[in-house]
Design a protein around this motif. Structure first.
Motif, PDB file in Angstrom:
ATOM      1  N   ALA A  59       0.819  -1.215   0.000  1.00 16.90           N
ATOM      2  CA  ALA A  59       0.000   0.000   0.000  1.00 16.90           C
ATOM      3  C   ALA A  59       0.850   1.261   0.000  1.00 16.90           C
ATOM      4  N   ILE A  60       2.144   1.102   0.211  1.00 20.99           N
ATOM      5  CA  ILE A  60       3.035   2.260   0.317  1.00 20.99           C
ATOM      6  C   ILE A  60       3.628   2.578  -1.052  1.00 20.99           C
ATOM      7  N   ASP A  61       3.065   3.595  -1.684  1.00 24.10           N
ATOM      8  CA  ASP A  61       3.554   4.049  -2.985  1.00 24.10           C
ATOM      9  C   ASP A  61       4.192   5.413  -2.757  1.00 24.10           C
ATOM     10  N   PRO A  62       5.518   5.487  -2.856  1.00 32.06           N
ATOM     11  CA  PRO A  62       6.194   6.766  -2.591  1.00 32.06           C
ATOM     12  C   PRO A  62       5.734   7.902  -3.502  1.00 32.06           C
ATOM     13  N   ASP A  63       5.185   7.533  -4.666  1.00 33.62           N
ATOM     14  CA  ASP A  63       4.717   8.552  -5.602  1.00 33.62           C
ATOM     15  C   ASP A  63       3.280   8.996  -5.314  1.00 33.62           C
ATOM     16  N   ASP A  64       2.604   8.315  -4.371  1.00 33.84           N
ATOM     17  CA  ASP A  64       1.206   8.655  -4.084  1.00 33.84           C
ATOM     18  C   ASP A  64       0.890   8.506  -2.590  1.00 33.84           C
ATOM     19  N   PRO A  65       1.554   9.317  -1.763  1.00 33.16           N
ATOM     20  CA  PRO A  65       1.304   9.216  -0.322  1.00 33.16           C
ATOM     21  C   PRO A  65      -0.128   9.598   0.064  1.00 33.16           C
ATOM     22  N   GLU A  66      -0.777  10.401  -0.771  1.00 32.40           N
ATOM     23  CA  GLU A  66      -2.154  10.798  -0.469  1.00 32.40           C
ATOM     24  C   GLU A  66      -3.101   9.601  -0.481  1.00 32.40           C
ATOM     25  N   MET A  67      -2.846   8.639  -1.369  1.00 30.41           N
ATOM     26  CA  MET A  67      -3.690   7.438  -1.449  1.00 30.41           C
ATOM     27  C   MET A  67      -3.611   6.661  -0.137  1.00 30.41           C
ATOM     28  N   LEU A  68      -2.403   6.510   0.389  1.00 32.50           N
ATOM     29  CA  LEU A  68      -2.241   5.803   1.657  1.00 32.50           C
ATOM     30  C   LEU A  68      -2.925   6.566   2.779  1.00 32.50           C
ATOM     31  N   ALA A  69      -2.749   7.867   2.804  1.00 37.31           N
ATOM     32  CA  ALA A  69      -3.399   8.685   3.835  1.00 37.31           C
ATOM     33  C   ALA A  69      -4.914   8.545   3.759  1.00 37.31           C
ATOM     34  N   ASP A  70      -5.471   8.567   2.559  1.00 36.83           N
ATOM     35  CA  ASP A  70      -6.918   8.407   2.385  1.00 36.83           C
ATOM     36  C   ASP A  70      -7.391   7.055   2.896  1.00 36.83           C
ATOM     37  N   ARG A  71      -6.612   6.018   2.626  1.00 36.27           N
ATOM     38  CA  ARG A  71      -6.983   4.673   3.094  1.00 36.27           C
ATOM     39  C   ARG A  71      -6.941   4.583   4.619  1.00 36.27           C
TER      40      ARG A  71
END
Length: 106
Positions: A59-71
């Motif tokens: 779930a950790i995508d360095p290019d999309d930290p917002e996605m992880l935060a949303d989850r």
């Protein structure tokens, strides 16, 4: 209309004891919620305390930290909703007696 004050006080004390017991039990019960297809998992107590957050490394995508935060936010919110539902189911019966006293319940 005469009220038996002693009887009413006894009922209030019994309800307080029931609520205290239910609140203690809630501290030991947990609910679990997930987001992102299970990539983020949150465990909370029935008292609304977050006990654990587990994040799948995928779930950790360095290019999309917002996605992880949303989850994480979604899983935490769902865990808190589940905790609230558990609390209401446990405390509801204890609060039900308030209606018999003419007092509003939850």
């Amino acid at each position: 209309m005469s009220m038996d004050l002693n009887k009413m006080m006894q009922q209030v004390q019994e309800m307080q004891a029931q609520m205290q017991q239910a609140q203690e039990e809630l501290k030991n019960e947990t609910v679990e919620a997930t987001a992102g297809g299970g990539m983020v998992k949150v465990v909370a107590t029935g008292g609304g305390e977050i006990k654990q957050i587990t994040i799948d490394p995928k779930a950790i995508d360095p290019d999309d930290p917002e996605m992880l935060a949303d989850r994480v936010v979604a899983a935490v919110n769902e865990a808190l909703r589940s905790s609230q539902s558990l609390m209401e189911s446990k405390l509801g019966p204890a609060l039900g007696g308030l209606h018999g006293l003419g007092l509003p319940g939850l």
